[in-house]
Design an enzyme around this catalytic site. Structure first.
Site, PDB file in Angstrom:
ATOM      1  N   GLU A 100       0.840  -1.211   0.000  1.00 56.99           N
ATOM      2  CA  GLU A 100       0.000   0.000   0.000  1.00 56.99           C
ATOM      3  C   GLU A 100       0.866   1.249   0.000  1.00 56.99           C
ATOM      4  OE1 GLU A 100      -2.644   1.637  -0.288  1.00 56.99           O
ATOM      5  OE2 GLU A 100      -4.342   0.891   0.869  1.00 56.99           O
ATOM      6  N   ASP A 101       0.321   2.334  -0.494  1.00 56.00           N
ATOM      7  CA  ASP A 101       1.036   3.610  -0.435  1.00 56.00           C
ATOM      8  C   ASP A 101       1.013   4.200   0.964  1.00 56.00           C
ATOM      9  OD1 ASP A 101      -1.722   4.075  -0.549  1.00 56.00           O
ATOM     10  OD2 ASP A 101      -1.609   5.597  -2.118  1.00 56.00           O
TER      11      ASP A 101
ATOM     12  N   ASP B  65      -3.987   5.487   6.490  1.00 55.37           N
ATOM     13  CA  ASP B  65      -4.478   6.713   7.095  1.00 55.37           C
ATOM     14  C   ASP B  65      -5.487   6.310   8.177  1.00 55.37           C
ATOM     15  OD1 ASP B  65      -4.827   9.540   7.192  1.00 55.37           O
ATOM     16  OD2 ASP B  65      -6.481   9.456   5.788  1.00 55.37           O
TER      17      ASP B  65
HETATM   18  P1  IMP Z   1      -7.513   4.914   4.667  1.00 54.53           P
HETATM   19  O1  IMP Z   1      -8.592   3.998   4.214  1.00 54.53           O
HETATM   20  O2  IMP Z   1      -8.056   6.118   5.368  1.00 54.53           O
HETATM   21  O3  IMP Z   1      -6.415   4.242   5.453  1.00 54.53           O
HETATM   22  O4  IMP Z   1      -6.937   5.604   3.383  1.00 54.53           O
HETATM   23  C1  IMP Z   1      -6.080   5.028   2.572  1.00 54.53           C
HETATM   24  C2  IMP Z   1      -6.105   5.718   1.216  1.00 54.53           C
HETATM   25  O5  IMP Z   1      -6.438   7.120   1.294  1.00 54.53           O
HETATM   26  C3  IMP Z   1      -4.715   5.667   0.647  1.00 54.53           C
HETATM   27  O6  IMP Z   1      -4.499   4.457  -0.045  1.00 54.53           O
HETATM   28  C4  IMP Z   1      -4.689   6.904  -0.227  1.00 54.53           C
HETATM   29  O7  IMP Z   1      -5.203   6.595  -1.491  1.00 54.53           O
HETATM   30  C5  IMP Z   1      -5.599   7.886   0.453  1.00 54.53           C
HETATM   31  N1  IMP Z   1      -4.817   8.836   1.262  1.00 54.53           N
HETATM   32  C6  IMP Z   1      -4.789   8.943   2.605  1.00 54.53           C
HETATM   33  N2  IMP Z   1      -3.964   9.909   3.019  1.00 54.53           N
HETATM   34  C7  IMP Z   1      -3.436  10.447   1.892  1.00 54.53           C
HETATM   35  C8  IMP Z   1      -2.468  11.511   1.654  1.00 54.53           C
HETATM   36  O8  IMP Z   1      -1.911  12.152   2.567  1.00 54.53           O
HETATM   37  N3  IMP Z   1      -2.180  11.753   0.343  1.00 54.53           N
HETATM   38  C9  IMP Z   1      -2.746  11.070  -0.682  1.00 54.53           C
HETATM   39  N4  IMP Z   1      -3.627  10.078  -0.507  1.00 54.53           N
HETATM   40  C10 IMP Z   1      -3.977   9.769   0.766  1.00 54.53           C
HETATM   41 MG    MG Z   2      -4.582   4.311  -2.183  1.00 55.82          MG
END
Ligand code: IMP
Ligand code: MG
Length: 176
Positions: free
Chosen positions: A98-99, A102
């Site tokens: 994963e990138d 969050d």
């Molecule tokens: P989560 O489901 O909130 O953990 O979000 C994960 C996804 O949100 C990542 O795979 C990103 O695509 C996007 N995301 C969350 N934070 C960032 C950021 O700081 N920059 C760009 N994309 C983000």
């Molecule tokens: Mg993503």
């Protein structure tokens, strides 16, 4: 709105950390075959640079694309699979690439989705971790490139409105 970019993690720091992560992964999966699953689109640069550092004869690659409804800065937690895996992962050692983690909602969803296919093992590797933002508390990545503060970042796969993915470094956008 005009945007200014600051470098948070340089291209050199990323490449150096990838050397370390690849060594750890090689050691942990020694003698085993491993399927790397890239979560599109953000994970693509990380996947490519990581895969190049691992033994080619024991690595398979597959891709998934998921979207979460939300604005350009956050995910909402409602996740939709836009592209599923090509090959079955039953009885395979799987490492999800994963990138960024969050809130952890995307990974939490993916964990359930993948576990239901009964892989031999399932671990998570993320380039970036933003632990302050975690909503799903039991999401703990096995390999983390960098732990970062609660800031919106872009570059090296991560986008802002689909742009900036090609930057070789991780930048922070300052809104002014
Ligand atoms: P989560 O489901 O909130 O953990 O979000 C994960 C996804 O949100 C990542 O795979 C990103 O695509 C996007 N995301 C969350 N934070 C960032 C950021 O700081 N920059 C760009 N994309 C983000
Ligand atoms: Mg993503």
């Amino acid at each position: 709105m005009s945007h200014k970019l600051d470098v948070l993690i340089s291209a050199e720091e990323i490449q150096q950390r990838l050397d370390e992560l690849a060594e750890e992964i090689k050691k942990d999966y020694e003698g085993k075959e491993l399927t790397l699953i890239c979560i599109l689109k953000g994970g693509v640069m990380f996947l490519v640079d990581l895969a190049r550092r691992l033994p080619p004869d024991s690595i398979e690659l597959d891709f998934m694309d998921v979207s979460s409804y939300g604005d350009e800065f956050k995910s909402s937690g409602v996740i939709k699979v836009d592209k599923d895996l090509k090959n079955p992962i039953t009885n395979k050692h799987v490492l999800l690439v994963e990138d960024i983690i969050d809130t952890g909602r995307t990974l939490s969803y993916l964990q359930k989705h993948l576990i239901s296919q009964k892989p031999a093992s399932l671990k998570f590797c993320t380039l970036l971790d933003k632990p302050e933002r975690r909503v799903v508390k039991d999401i703990i990545p096995d390999y983390i490139g960098f732990t970062i503060p609660d800031k919106f970042v872009l570059g090296y796969g991560l986008d802002y409105l689909q742009k900036y993915r090609g930057l070789p470094y991780i930048g922070v956008m300052m809104q002014e």
